[in-house]
Design a protein around this motif. Sequence first.
Motif, PDB file in Angstrom:
ATOM      1  N   SER A   1     -18.265 -31.013   6.284  1.00  0.00           N
ATOM      2  CA  SER A   1     -17.857 -31.987   7.176  1.00  0.00           C
ATOM      3  C   SER A   1     -16.585 -31.544   7.850  1.00  0.00           C
ATOM      4  O   SER A   1     -16.383 -31.812   8.950  1.00  0.00           O
ATOM      5  N   SER A   2     -15.845 -31.482   7.605  1.00  0.00           N
ATOM      6  CA  SER A   2     -14.003 -30.703   7.964  1.00  0.00           C
ATOM      7  C   SER A   2     -14.390 -29.982   9.087  1.00  0.00           C
ATOM      8  O   SER A   2     -13.557 -29.104   9.621  1.00  0.00           O
ATOM      9  N   VAL A   3     -15.138 -29.264   8.259  1.00  0.00           N
ATOM     10  CA  VAL A   3     -15.655 -27.296   9.474  1.00  0.00           C
ATOM     11  C   VAL A   3     -16.156 -27.750  10.012  1.00  0.00           C
ATOM     12  O   VAL A   3     -15.643 -27.468  11.313  1.00  0.00           O
ATOM     13  N   SER A   4     -17.244 -28.435  10.090  1.00  0.00           N
ATOM     14  CA  SER A   4     -18.365 -29.286  11.542  1.00  0.00           C
ATOM     15  C   SER A   4     -16.692 -29.249  12.248  1.00  0.00           C
ATOM     16  O   SER A   4     -17.273 -29.388  13.599  1.00  0.00           O
ATOM     17  N   ARG A   5     -16.140 -30.553  11.811  1.00  0.00           N
ATOM     18  CA  ARG A   5     -15.470 -31.626  12.872  1.00  0.00           C
ATOM     19  C   ARG A   5     -14.224 -30.142  13.370  1.00  0.00           C
ATOM     20  O   ARG A   5     -13.731 -30.252  14.432  1.00  0.00           O
ATOM     21  N   ALA A   6     -14.167 -29.449  13.132  1.00  0.00           N
ATOM     22  CA  ALA A   6     -12.861 -27.890  13.281  1.00  0.00           C
ATOM     23  C   ALA A   6     -13.472 -27.690  14.625  1.00  0.00           C
ATOM     24  O   ALA A   6     -13.083 -27.436  15.644  1.00  0.00           O
ATOM     25  N   PHE A   7     -14.492 -27.105  14.531  1.00  0.00           N
ATOM     26  CA  PHE A   7     -15.592 -27.019  16.071  1.00  0.00           C
ATOM     27  C   PHE A   7     -15.927 -27.903  17.025  1.00  0.00           C
ATOM     28  O   PHE A   7     -16.005 -27.526  17.994  1.00  0.00           O
ATOM     29  N   THR A   8     -16.029 -29.247  16.815  1.00  0.00           N
ATOM     30  CA  THR A   8     -16.613 -30.341  16.832  1.00  0.00           C
ATOM     31  C   THR A   8     -15.631 -31.559  17.583  1.00  0.00           C
ATOM     32  O   THR A   8     -15.892 -31.524  19.145  1.00  0.00           O
ATOM     33  N   ARG A   9     -15.078 -31.792  16.988  1.00  0.00           N
ATOM     34  CA  ARG A   9     -13.775 -33.099  16.578  1.00  0.00           C
ATOM     35  C   ARG A   9     -12.638 -32.153  16.343  1.00  0.00           C
ATOM     36  O   ARG A   9     -12.457 -33.259  15.447  1.00  0.00           O
ATOM     37  N   PRO A  10     -12.051 -31.801  16.840  1.00  0.00           N
ATOM     38  CA  PRO A  10     -10.595 -31.053  16.278  1.00  0.00           C
ATOM     39  C   PRO A  10      -9.902 -31.962  16.229  1.00  0.00           C
ATOM     40  O   PRO A  10      -8.717 -32.356  15.486  1.00  0.00           O
ATOM     41  N   GLU A  11      -9.883 -33.152  17.304  1.00  0.00           N
ATOM     42  CA  GLU A  11      -8.876 -34.466  16.705  1.00  0.00           C
ATOM     43  C   GLU A  11      -8.706 -34.835  16.050  1.00  0.00           C
ATOM     44  O   GLU A  11      -7.854 -35.596  15.690  1.00  0.00           O
ATOM     45  N   MET A  12      -9.728 -35.251  15.224  1.00  0.00           N
ATOM     46  CA  MET A  12     -10.057 -36.152  13.948  1.00  0.00           C
ATOM     47  C   MET A  12      -9.467 -35.455  12.766  1.00  0.00           C
ATOM     48  O   MET A  12      -9.482 -35.879  11.857  1.00  0.00           O
ATOM     49  N   LEU A  13      -8.862 -34.030  12.998  1.00  0.00           N
ATOM     50  CA  LEU A  13      -8.751 -33.819  11.580  1.00  0.00           C
ATOM     51  C   LEU A  13      -7.126 -33.331  11.968  1.00  0.00           C
ATOM     52  O   LEU A  13      -6.285 -33.662  13.733  1.00  0.00           O
ATOM     53  N   SER A  14      -6.305 -33.302  11.521  1.00  0.00           N
ATOM     54  CA  SER A  14      -4.743 -32.605  11.311  1.00  0.00           C
ATOM     55  C   SER A  14      -4.965 -30.942  12.224  1.00  0.00           C
ATOM     56  O   SER A  14      -5.688 -30.026  11.611  1.00  0.00           O
ATOM     57  N   PRO A  15      -3.823 -30.401  12.609  1.00  0.00           N
ATOM     58  CA  PRO A  15      -4.023 -29.206  13.553  1.00  0.00           C
ATOM     59  C   PRO A  15      -4.078 -28.119  12.273  1.00  0.00           C
ATOM     60  O   PRO A  15      -4.375 -27.513  11.952  1.00  0.00           O
ATOM     61  N   GLU A  16      -3.268 -28.712  10.311  1.00  0.00           N
ATOM     62  CA  GLU A  16      -3.351 -28.050   9.449  1.00  0.00           C
ATOM     63  C   GLU A  16      -4.482 -27.203   9.411  1.00  0.00           C
ATOM     64  O   GLU A  16      -5.308 -25.603   9.024  1.00  0.00           O
ATOM     65  N   THR A  17      -5.506 -28.645   8.898  1.00  0.00           N
ATOM     66  CA  THR A  17      -6.907 -28.782   8.605  1.00  0.00           C
ATOM     67  C   THR A  17      -7.644 -28.040   9.555  1.00  0.00           C
ATOM     68  O   THR A  17      -8.214 -26.010   9.470  1.00  0.00           O
ATOM     69  N   VAL A  18      -7.435 -28.105  10.778  1.00  0.00           N
ATOM     70  CA  VAL A  18      -8.190 -26.896  11.928  1.00  0.00           C
ATOM     71  C   VAL A  18      -7.759 -25.589  11.379  1.00  0.00           C
ATOM     72  O   VAL A  18      -8.852 -24.342  11.523  1.00  0.00           O
ATOM     73  N   ARG A  19      -6.444 -25.077  11.644  1.00  0.00           N
ATOM     74  CA  ARG A  19      -6.243 -23.408  11.731  1.00  0.00           C
ATOM     75  C   ARG A  19      -6.812 -23.092  10.236  1.00  0.00           C
ATOM     76  O   ARG A  19      -6.561 -22.145  10.401  1.00  0.00           O
ATOM     77  N   ARG A  20      -7.032 -24.102   9.210  1.00  0.00           N
ATOM     78  CA  ARG A  20      -7.331 -23.298   8.140  1.00  0.00           C
ATOM     79  C   ARG A  20      -9.036 -22.565   8.187  1.00  0.00           C
ATOM     80  O   ARG A  20      -9.230 -21.319   7.637  1.00  0.00           O
TER      81      ARG A  20
END
Length: 332
Positions: free
Chosen positions: A23-42
């Motif tokens: 779910s974090s992978v999906s959010r990193a591309f569709t709703r990055p604001e829901m994740l920490s910048p570090e998670t999005v970067r990883r």
Amino acid sequence: MVSGQKQKLTIKQVAQAAGVARSSVSRAFTRPEMLSPETVRRVRDAAEKLGYVPNQTARALSTGRHGNVALIVPDIANPFFPPLIRAAQMEADRSDFCVFLGNSDEDPKQEDKLVGRFTGQVEGLILASSRLSDERIRAHAAQRPLVLINRDVEGIPRVLIDSGSGVREAVAHLAELGHQHIVYVAGPVTSWSNKQRRLAVRKSAERLGLKVDIVAAIVPSYDAGREAVAAILTTGATAAIAFDDLTAQGILAGLADRKIRVPGQFGVVGCDDVLGAATYPSLTTVSNRSVEAGKAALSLLLELLQSQSLRDIRYVLDTHLVVRNTTIDHKE
């Protein structure tokens, strides 16, 4: 086999490589604001190493977000627009958006058709120098977030290049040089910029006691400017202010055909400063803010997408006169 495996990369593989949930992978591309910048970067680093590309169609179906915006211009061949387009694309890329480009060819019916086609594929639209009626613009804005460039429709976010300030300077400049009779070579009837420039010429000329005539070029082009010279000379004017630099360039050619010296016998002023330094003689013209307009409009559209609310924003960019050799011979 390796290439085939790359094409079938899944969210699960990216999640394993990044050490996060699917779910974090999906959010990193569709709703990055829901994740920490570090998670999005990883996640994005892992996706890049694996060669994973998110499926935009699937993304759109599941989230309603396409990652695309549309930019429609009236004439892609007019040198005013490429810098604007490039600035908008660069601004979009900063937020991982793709820009779909449409060319209406100065035809409101074609513009209306393009907007309709794009609406199902993009999250928002920018209409630059729109030739549509206010009613059609409002109808499209009700369907998708929409920003205007050089079109002043109340209630719709818009970025306006105030060429009126530069045109007023141009009229005053010609008056100072001793011109008593000038002509404005007009652009498209449906152009907001044309109406603004025409009004600025008329009011400034009236204030300074100059006689002014209007000659229609209809389409802003080199050929239209060249063909307008006969009508310009018939007025008896000694200087012309053209709707844009392309039209002014054509006027210079038409005057040269008739062996009329510029600026000795006739003065010429353009608008938008896209050809000023390249013409001969170099063209006196009103400054160009197309890069700032493209960047500001795209930024405004992204803000609109973020807030999902229509705000009556009116962002105005001033202009000024750039004096070159078609009004003053600097070699004299």
